[in-house]
Design an enzyme around this catalytic site. Structure first.
Site, PDB file in Angstrom:
ATOM      1  N   ALA A  99     -41.972 -16.060 -42.542  1.00  0.00           N
ATOM      2  CA  ALA A  99     -42.677 -17.156 -41.870  1.00  0.00           C
ATOM      3  C   ALA A  99     -41.646 -18.103 -41.263  1.00  0.00           C
ATOM      4  CB  ALA A  99     -43.538 -17.923 -42.870  1.00  0.00           C
ATOM      5  N   LYS A 100     -42.076 -18.983 -40.435  1.00  0.00           N
ATOM      6  CA  LYS A 100     -41.226 -20.063 -39.934  1.00  0.00           C
ATOM      7  C   LYS A 100     -42.121 -21.131 -39.365  1.00  0.00           C
ATOM      8  CE  LYS A 100     -36.692 -20.608 -39.590  1.00  0.00           C
ATOM      9  NZ  LYS A 100     -35.718 -20.000 -40.494  1.00  0.00           N
TER      10      LYS A 100
END
Ligand code: NAD
Length: 413
Positions: A99-100
């Site tokens: 994720a980011k």
């Protein structure tokens, strides 16, 4: 959905491995993209901020990745960085997905109090989608342990219990580990050591140049120096210094802490940042910015080996040029995976309500990094034979993701 440079790497690997197009497409696309707006009082006035979280893949475990505060945070960048996290975690074999996220803001124009309020609001707005077994944020550009402590507090208040495992990179007092801050640099040095040992160099005769003397560059430099190699060039945003007999890395760190720059240390010779990148050394370690090595510089690089401590320090065109000229590149998804590995160790301890000794943490980190390097090397020699360590690392991760996808969702053949 936007196409990213990393998507191209994934589809190239899929073609080489002859993986079904629908599978490759599923691996490329994010599972969920979240966008929200929060309001914080800045300089006495209410301001609205755009928050993004890209949850790329949970095939191998809960989503995991940093949150950056920066004016140029975009959906496209978040997706590319999230894809990179999925692959990095697969390469280093930690049970996390990728994720980011980030907030579009200019931290230079905000007080610490306002930034902490923004951290709290970010978690409040995404609360339903994060959690220690759902999505575990971490620090990134312009966020650090203090933001993580507030994010952990925000989540804990919302769910009505103390949940340190919801974020990593926390201060030690709230469940973080001392290992985390130096882990990326340590991982870079471990991969360096493995490669040098494997390729018949005598470690005392290796000349190394390092671009960027920050959290990652300093730790990597001091460890590489301690192995007996010669760190002959160092740089930061103010310029670069060289000494062909080797630079005293610890003293230079202390000098930089005092003066804010590596420049002016004793009798060292000053050169430009560009000259540092093109020095006649065995190993070059870019540990500063993305895209530091572009087409023009790639043509002039002399180092046989480049170890990517920064994320994306080599542009795609430069990567092509360097590969054609037979330079070896150890890619970021392997070389700088020490940070997320230490995050994993922090998370495991938090989940177990237990804390391990520093010695155990360092051993675990070193073992994970060595194993990841050896696995990527092994993949490089398997069929279809890959030209570069980057291709091997991506292929290795894609094979793992494909196998898991087929088992979890048998509609894919
Ligand atoms: P940092 O801000 O602590 O250090 C960056 C260093 O680069 C500083 O010394 C700065 O002066 C220098 N720099 C900036 N512009 C430069 C230029 N033009 N030429 C030479 N030096 C320049 O950052 P960091 O945490 O050490 O991270 C370095 C890189 O590693 C970043 O790309 C980051 O995304 C990546 N990375 C960091 C971690 C981590 O755990 N910190 C993990 C994975 C990847």
């Amino acid at each position: 959905m936007v196409e990213t440079g990393f998507s191209k790497h994934i589809s190239d690997a899929g073609d080489l491995l002859d993986i079904d197009k629908a599978i490759v497409d599923r691996v490329i696309k994010p599972e969920r993209v979240l966008e929200s707006y929060v309001s914080v009082v800045v300089d006495g006035e209410a301001k609205n901020f755009r928050c993004i979280r890209c949850q790329h893949s949970s095939l191998l475990g809960p989503y995991k990745g940093g949150i950056r505060f920066h004016p140029e945070v975009t959906l496209e960048e978040s997706l590319e960085l999230a894809q990179t996290m999925t692959f990095k975690n697969a390469v280093v074999d930690v049970p996390f997905g990728g994720a980011k996220g980030g907030v579009v803001c200019n931290p230079k124009e905000m007080s610490e109090k306002e930034l902490m309020e923004l951290s709290r609001k970010y978690i409040e707005s995404l609360n339903d989608f994060i959690g220690p077994e759902k999505d575990i944020p971490a620090p990134d550009v312009n966020t650090g342990p203090k933001n993580m402590a507030v994010m952990m507090d925000s989540y804990s208040e919302l769910v009505g219990k103390n949940v340190p495992a919801v974020v990593t990179g926390k201060p030690v007092e709230v469940g973080g580990t001392e290992l985390r801050s130096g882990a990326t640099g340590r991982g870079v040095a471990t991969v360096y050591h493995e490669y040098i040992q494997d390729h018949g160099y005598s470690i005392n005769d290796v000349d190394v140049a390092i671009q960027g003397y920050g959290k990652v560059g300093q730790v990597a430099a001091e460890l590489i120096d301690s192995y007996g190699s010669n760190v002959v060039g160092l740089s930061d945003s103010t310029g670069a210094i060289i000494d062909e007999n080797g630079l005293p890395t610890t003293e230079i760190r202390e000098w930089k802490e005092k003066t804010g720059s590596v420049i002016g240390f004793n009798e060292t010779t000053e050169i430009t940042n560009k000259e540092l990148l093109t020095l006649d050394v065995d190993v070059l370690i870019p540990a500063a910015l993305a895209n530091a090595i572009n087409k023009e510089i790639a043509d002039q690089i002399q180092a046989e080996v480049i170890i990517e401590a920064a994320n994306n320090p080599i542009t795609p065109t430069a990567d092509k040029i360097l590969n054609e000229k037979n330079h070896t590149i150890i890619p970021d998804i392997l070389a700088n995976a020490g940070g997320v590995t230490a995050s994993y160790l922090e998370w495991v301890q938090n989940m177990q309500h237990h804390s391990w000794s520093q010695e155990k943490l360092v051993n675990e980190l070193d073992t994970k990094m060595k194993t990841a390097y050896q696995n990527v090397k092994k993949t490089k020699t398997k069929k279809p034979k890959t030209h570069s360590y980057r291709e091997s690392a991506i292929q290795m991760a894609l094979q793992k993701l494909t196998k898991t996808l087929k088992l979890r969702k048998p509609i894919f053949k």
